[in-house]
Design a protein around this motif. Structure first.
Motif, PDB file in Angstrom:
ATOM      1  N   LEU A 199      11.707 -55.298  -2.096  1.00 13.43           N
ATOM      2  CA  LEU A 199      13.087 -55.451  -1.631  1.00 13.43           C
ATOM      3  C   LEU A 199      13.998 -54.807  -2.660  1.00 13.43           C
TER       4      LEU A 199
ATOM      5  N   GLN B 229      19.694 -47.518   4.123  1.00 10.53           N
ATOM      6  CA  GLN B 229      20.080 -48.688   3.335  1.00 10.53           C
ATOM      7  C   GLN B 229      21.585 -48.780   3.112  1.00 10.53           C
TER       8      GLN B 229
ATOM      9  N   CYS C 119      25.763 -50.641  10.395  1.00  7.17           N
ATOM     10  CA  CYS C 119      24.317 -50.793  10.555  1.00  7.17           C
ATOM     11  C   CYS C 119      23.878 -52.074   9.863  1.00  7.17           C
ATOM     12  N   ASP C 120      22.641 -52.437  10.079  1.00  7.15           N
ATOM     13  CA  ASP C 120      22.102 -53.681   9.522  1.00  7.15           C
ATOM     14  C   ASP C 120      20.953 -53.330   8.594  1.00  7.15           C
ATOM     15  N   PRO C 121      21.278 -52.833   7.414  1.00  2.00           N
ATOM     16  CA  PRO C 121      20.207 -52.380   6.529  1.00  2.00           C
ATOM     17  C   PRO C 121      19.343 -53.527   6.041  1.00  2.00           C
ATOM     18  N   THR C 122      19.941 -54.671   5.866  1.00  7.62           N
ATOM     19  CA  THR C 122      19.149 -55.805   5.392  1.00  7.62           C
ATOM     20  C   THR C 122      18.086 -56.165   6.426  1.00  7.62           C
ATOM     21  N   GLY C 123      18.489 -56.080   7.667  1.00 10.30           N
ATOM     22  CA  GLY C 123      17.509 -56.360   8.725  1.00 10.30           C
ATOM     23  C   GLY C 123      16.339 -55.414   8.631  1.00 10.30           C
TER      24      GLY C 123
ATOM     25  N   LEU D 271      15.341 -53.775   5.974  1.00 14.79           N
ATOM     26  CA  LEU D 271      14.583 -53.998   4.750  1.00 14.79           C
ATOM     27  C   LEU D 271      13.758 -55.266   4.834  1.00 14.79           C
ATOM     28  N   GLU D 272      14.347 -56.308   5.378  1.00 17.18           N
ATOM     29  CA  GLU D 272      13.619 -57.566   5.454  1.00 17.18           C
ATOM     30  C   GLU D 272      12.416 -57.441   6.370  1.00 17.18           C
TER      31      GLU D 272
END
Lengths: 952, 225
Positions: B26, B74, B107-111, B113-114
């Motif tokens: 992460l 990201q 955008c939903d970069p955490t989504g 990445l997770e």
């Protein structure tokens, strides 16, 4: 003294004779001006549009400000007329067209060979649309007709009335048959016009501008203000020289009634009717109980009055707003709004120290480098500014001995110098100009000369009473003193500045502006080299004229920080008495290459946002920004940066075709789904960024329902390899700070990622790796918090380095983590970013000449600027050392921060802590912990307040 | 012309039951990981096409008249570059000799990445498709027509609505990627969906304000690998 201030407000009504005639073109050299966001001098004009959305104010500070009622005047648009170093640009009046689109202002404006000008501005863009020349004298008052078709101008000195067609600015009517100033005129809804003249007459014109009646004012005095009742049936007249308000029949100017002015002892210069005509509001030169109330009469001006304690200086203008509120302006420079219940809804006051009655308070050290003064009239609660320490402190017990001005000495018998027009020396009058008033006095230590401060000048006299020199005062010279070393006059002026003048010739060497918040300040030389506290370098800037036909530009000195932020020069200025010498010595000592480019060659471009308009509501995050960039030099545009609440959302860069001096363009951007402030900043090849152009967008759509993640990197080093660097609590500070943040998991943040790097783990390589992680890990929706505790040091050029664990003091400036590395990491963080800096634990470890003492203000100002957009909390200011104490368990700064984060900064019990609340708590707590020896500093970009912590 | 080898198999965003995910820590993508998607490309750039994924450090030479639009996974930066040379960075590109417009898109970069690291609870829920109640979405999309990267070529993509009744969307892919905007697929705003192909599953929600059509790729990218 209040009388003097009031007279200043009325200077518009009085002739003055001072200074030189202005050339046809305004000066091209940049002119330093103070800019705090509010007026810095008397408000001389007040106007509102028909909808009551927009209010315009003019001021002796040579600006017009447009205030939006929607944001309670939080971000006024500033219109700048051409100015010079004398009186050009001093504004007497402003008018706003009923549709709110045009602003007209005038005063000491556009002076030519016996002629004067009006300026017309476009309110939306702030551009000067045109100059209307060839007026036979200065304009004292302006008013638009209710339908916006005409603009009437009342002139000075018997030059009468001029009415313009607002369509093409041709002259619709003139009446030169007046014999004195016209301080007020007003239109009725049907186009009739009334004016009052200081010759004691009141004139009424029909809608074709034929004068139908002229009468001597009832009571035989000088009428100062005229206002038609909303139905046009009555005219209310206020009198300058008597506590009298008359109600005249608006058909034939017959006296119908007079308002009840019992209890008032001076004249009325401001009147306004409520929209329904039921209430008449009046204000003027009087004060009651230390305040300056606005009187309100019911029954159309005929019923018993009620006094509203609105202002603390003379109320000069009143305007009724559409919603029933009332706007008021004062001679003290304040502007405010009463709500429909006559309560002060909000007020914007000048941000200057009030140096009135501080002749005995202004104290100076032997070398002139430390001064004591008060922000408050009469000198209560004094503070000290130390040039050597670069600090403004409430601690007046330590430091060098300071002396008050000598004024009562047997060798020089000066009398009647306090607030008189006839000061004497040995019984003989001292030579002053007509109407000039002596205010302050200081005898030089050798008792062979003395200095007199007046409302216009500072004058150096020999003991024989012969004037040796005089310099124009930027405001009333409320207090003067002479440094015991006999080299400087230190004077405190009505514009809120303290200035150091050479005793020999009055030449200015240094100026200081301490902001009324008691935290921010800036000190500068005549050429603009400066030092500043955190947040202080936006308080002063350069006004740049662009000819007679255009509005002036303004650039804060912070734009030129890399070149003009020169603590080394300022340190030398009082020693050399010569700016050039100080610069040369500073360059030599720091190894700088002398800057040979004039400021005019460095000016950044000027950016405007053409659309959307300020205050636009949006329900979708994609917005088209239309902009214009105007070059100030031949340097082409390198990049345009677009930010939302200080963080980057777009950039146009690399090879932009400037297309000439002005370029227009547009870009589609995504803005946050919340109220936000959008900024555009343009940059040219010489790297000096423009002032940001801003618009406020109101989010009217659904909120984003996902919580951000928070990434915290806490660096703290106590156990340095070099024993002399050892600290007690820096590593613990980092751990405790991170612990306080981690408690937020599941509250405001869906996830918290914590990383602490301390002591033996905080080698240079490890710190650099951690900074890279910090720069690249948070996403655009996340929050990044960087905390650094330990040692920091500046090199001789003032460049900062954070000292890693294994680095010795000798190698700190070659192997330390440079400020540029830290800034690069912070600027790369995609989301909001916060920086807590506590690295001033012992500047004495380095001392001089190895490295200059740590000056954290520059870091705070640089990172908190619009270009960087970082919210910075620093442990101390200037050269202060940060304190730690085992009993506290932390350094003072970290202790206060952690306390604040844990809930003590939730002043209102709302269950959250904002960055502004944390700032307020830490700013209060740290000085208390350290006995005033440590003052934290904060830097933050526009609209940076943010709910950082949720307590539940 | 592109100077380094294009990604043949990219480890960043792998999703779904049974999918082997490269151990992307992460944080910022390591060298060699995909960091950007090609949204548009034209001109002389050889060997690169729309919806390709690029790694950090790759260099694209656009020549005198080339153009490329890159969406960074990201940082959510979208870089539009004309002419010159583009070096792909972890979060944005570096441009030499060209013109650039950069903007942050939704955008939903955490989504991403997770789900890439298997740390998202939603992913486990989505894998357990029989669990009662509506699962949490693995990712929020800001376009109503997703771009879907499939586990392999020639697979069938099935998108089902989880919070309402709607006929499942089925698409047969010839390659390993689908831009549903090209196929006229427009999903409902605020709708919760499950996408499945080749044994990979992801649950996603369409943002309330999402628009149809070719909205920025980083905001509607769905990875089923």
């Amino acid at each position: 003294m209040r009388v003097l201030r009031t007279l200043g407000a009325l200077a518009v009504l009085l002739a003055t004779a001072f200074g030189q005639a202005w050339a046809r073109e305004p000066p091209t050299a940049p002119i330093l001006r103070i800019e705090t966001g509010t007026h810095g001098a008397d408000v001389t004009g007040l106007a509102a549009d028909a909808d009551g959305r927009l209010i315009a104010t003019s001021s002796y500070d040579r600006t017009v400000r447009l205030w939006s009622l929607a944001d309670r005047g939080a971000r006024p648009k500033i219109l700048r007329v051409p100015i010079d170093l004398d009186r050009e640009g001093i504004l007497y009046t402003v008018a706003l067209s009923p549709d709110g689109r045009r602003v007209v202002t005038a005063g000491w404006t556009g002076e030519g060979d016996g002629d004067w000008s009006l300026y017309v501005f476009d309110a939306a863009s702030g551009r000067m649309e045109r100059r209307i020349p060839d007026l036979p004298h200065r304009v004292v008052t302006l008013a638009f007709s209710k339908d916006g078709r005409y603009l009437a101008a009342g002139l000075k000195a018997g030059h009468g009335l001029v009415v313009f067609n607002a369509e093409d600015w041709s002259v619709a009517a003139r009446d030169a048959d007046q014999s004195d100033d016209i301080p007020s005129l007003d239109f009725a809804g049907d186009g009739r016009l009334v004016l009052v003249s200081l010759d004691g007459t009141i004139s009424l014109y029909d809608a074709a501008f034929r004068r139908r009646h002229r009468i001597a004012a009832p009571g035989g005095g000088k009428p100062a203000i005229a206002r038609f009742a909303p139905d046009g049936g009555l005219v209310a007249i206020g009198h300058l020289d008597a506590p009298r308000v008359d109600l005249l029949d608006a058909g034939d100017l017959r006296l119908v009634d007079s308002a009840d002015t019992r209890g008032i002892d001076k004249g009325f210069i401001a009147l306004a009717w409520s929209r329904d005509g039921n209430f008449l509001y009046g204000a003027g030169l009087y004060e009651r109980g230390g305040r300056n109330p606005i009187r309100r009469w019911g029954g159309g001006g005929r019923k018993q009055p009620r006094d509203i304690p609105a202002a603390t200086s003379t109320v000069t203008h009143l305007v009724v707003l559409k919603d029933g509120g009332l706007a008021f302006a004062t001679a003290g420079g304040a502007f405010g709004v009463l709500d429909a219940q006559d309560r002060v809804a909000w007020e914007r006051r000048p941000q200057a120290a009030d140096f009135r009655d501080q002749q005995d308070t202004l104290r100076v050290s032997e070398d002139g480098g430390t001064v004591e003064f008060s922000f408050e009239r009469f000198g209560t609660a004094p503070v000290r500014f130390s040039l050597a320490e670069k600090s403004l402190t409430v601690d007046v017990t330590s430091g060098p001995r300071l002396d008050a001005a000598l004024s009562d000495v047997p060798e020089i018998d000066i009398a009647d110098w306090r607030h008189t027009k006839r000061p004497t020396l040995g019984g003989r009058p001292l030579p002053l100009k007509p109407h000039e008033t002596s205010i302050s006095l200081a005898v030089a230590p050798g008792r062979k000369s003395f200095v007199l401060g007046t409302d216009w000048r500072v004058i150096g006299f020999g003991a024989d009473g012969v004037e040796r020199w005089s310099v124009r005062a930027p405001g009333m010279a409320w207090a003067v003193n002479v440094a015991p070393n006999g080299r400087f006059v230190v004077a405190a002026f009505g514009d809120g500045t303290i200035r150091w003048l050479r005793l020999d010739d009055g030449g200015e060497t240094l100026a200081l502006y301490p902001h009324a918040d008691g935290r921010r300040w800036v000190a500068w030389t005549p050429s603009g080299y400066y030092i500043a506290s955190a947040g202080g370098d936006t308080l002063v800037g350069w006004h740049v004229n662009r000819g007679r036909e255009s509005q002036g530009d303004f650039f804060t000195v912070s734009r030129f920080r890399d070149i003009y932020y020169r603590p080394d020069v300022i340190e030398k200025i009082l020693g050399t008495l010569d700016e050039d010498k100080a610069i040369r010595r500073g360059d030599a000592e720091t190894g700088r290459t002398p800057e040979r480019r004039p400021l005019a060659a460095l000016l950044p471009p000027v950016v405007s946002i053409l659309s959307p308009a300020d205050g636009t509501s949006i329900a979708f995050p994609q917005v088209t920004i239309e902009y214009e960039v105007r070059l100030s030099t031949n340097e082409p545009i390198k990049a345009i940066h677009i930010r939302a609440d200080g963080r980057p959302i777009a950039e146009i860069g690399h090879g932009i075709d400037s297309g000439g001096a002005t370029t227009r363009g547009q870009i589609d951007v995504y803005v946050p789904r919340r109220d936000s402030v959008i900024e555009l900043i343009a940059e040219t090849g010489h790297g000096i960024p423009s002032e940001p152009a801003t618009v406020r967008l109101i989010w009217d759509g659904p909120a984003m329902d996902t919580k951000p993640s928070l990434f915290v990197l806490a660096l703290g080093i106590s156990a340095y390899r070099s024993p002399e660097l050892k600290l007690q609590l820096a590593a613990k500070d980092a751990e405790d700070f991170a612990d306080a943040i981690v408690r937020q998991e599941g509250r405001a943040y869906r996830r918290i990622v914590r990383r602490t790097v301390t002591d033996a783990g905080a080698t240079a390589a490890a710190v650099r790796e951690a900074l890279e992680w910090f720069a690249t890990t948070p996403t655009s929706r996340d929050i990044g918090i960087l905390f650094m505790a330990g040692h920091g040091v500046d090199d001789p050029q003032g460049r900062y380095f954070y000292v890693p664990q294994e680095v010795s003091p000798e190698d700190a400036m070659t192997q330390g983590i440079s400020y540029l590395e830290i800034r690069r990491s912070l600027s790369r963080v995609a989301g909001r970013v916060f920086f807590f800096l506590d690295t001033c634990h012992s500047g004495a470890v380095w001392g001089r000449p190895t490295g200059s003492a740590l000056d954290v203000s520059r870091i705070v100002n640089d990172l908190g600027s619009p270009e960087e957009g970082v919210v910075v909390f620093a442990s101390s200011t200037g050269r202060q050392v940060s304190f730690e104490n085992v009993e506290w368990g932390n350094g003072a700064f970290t202790k206060a921060v952690v306390e604040g984060l844990n809930g003590k900064a939730d002043f209102f019990g709302n269950g959250y802590v904002t960055t502004a609340q944390l700032d307020a708590y830490v700013s209060d707590r740290v000085p208390k912990l350290t006995g005033g020896r440590q003052t934290p500093a904060t830097g933050k970009p526009v609209n940076a307040d943010f709910k950082l912590i949720h307590l539940n | 012309m592109i100077r380094s080898v294009l990604l043949a198999a990219w480890p960043l965003i792998a999703l779904g039951a049974g999918t082997s995910v490269a151990a992307a820590e992460l944080g910022h993508p390591r060298s060699g990981q995909a960091v950007a998607i090609v949204e548009e490309v034209s001109g002389v750039a050889v060997g690169i096409e729309r919806l390709d994924l690029l790694r950090e450090g790759e260099i694209v030479d656009l020549g005198e008249d080339g153009r490329i639009v890159l969406g960074f996974l990201q940082s959510c930066w979208q870089d539009s570059v004309w002419r010159g040379q583009v070096t792909v960075g972890a979060q944005q590109s570096r441009v030499d000799g060209g013109s650039l417009i950069r903007r942050r898109v939704e955008c939903d970069p955490t989504g991403n990445l997770e789900t890439a690291t298997g740390k998202a609870s939603g992913r486990r829920k989505s894998a357990e498709s029989g669990a009662p109640g509506s699962p949490e979405p693995d990712i929020v999309l800001f376009g109503r027509s997703p771009i879907v990267l499939l586990p392999g070529p020639g697979q069938t993509l099935v998108i089902e609505r989880l919070d309402g009744t709607a006929k499942p969307v089925r698409n047969e892919a010839t390659g390993d990627r689908l831009d549903l905007a090209d196929h006229g697929v427009v999903l409902a705003t605020n709708g919760l969906y499950r996408a499945a192909a080749g044994g990979a599953v992801v649950v996603f929600r369409i943002d309330l304000l999402a628009e149809s059509g070719r909205t920025p790729a980083a905001g509607r990218l769905l990875v089923l690998r």
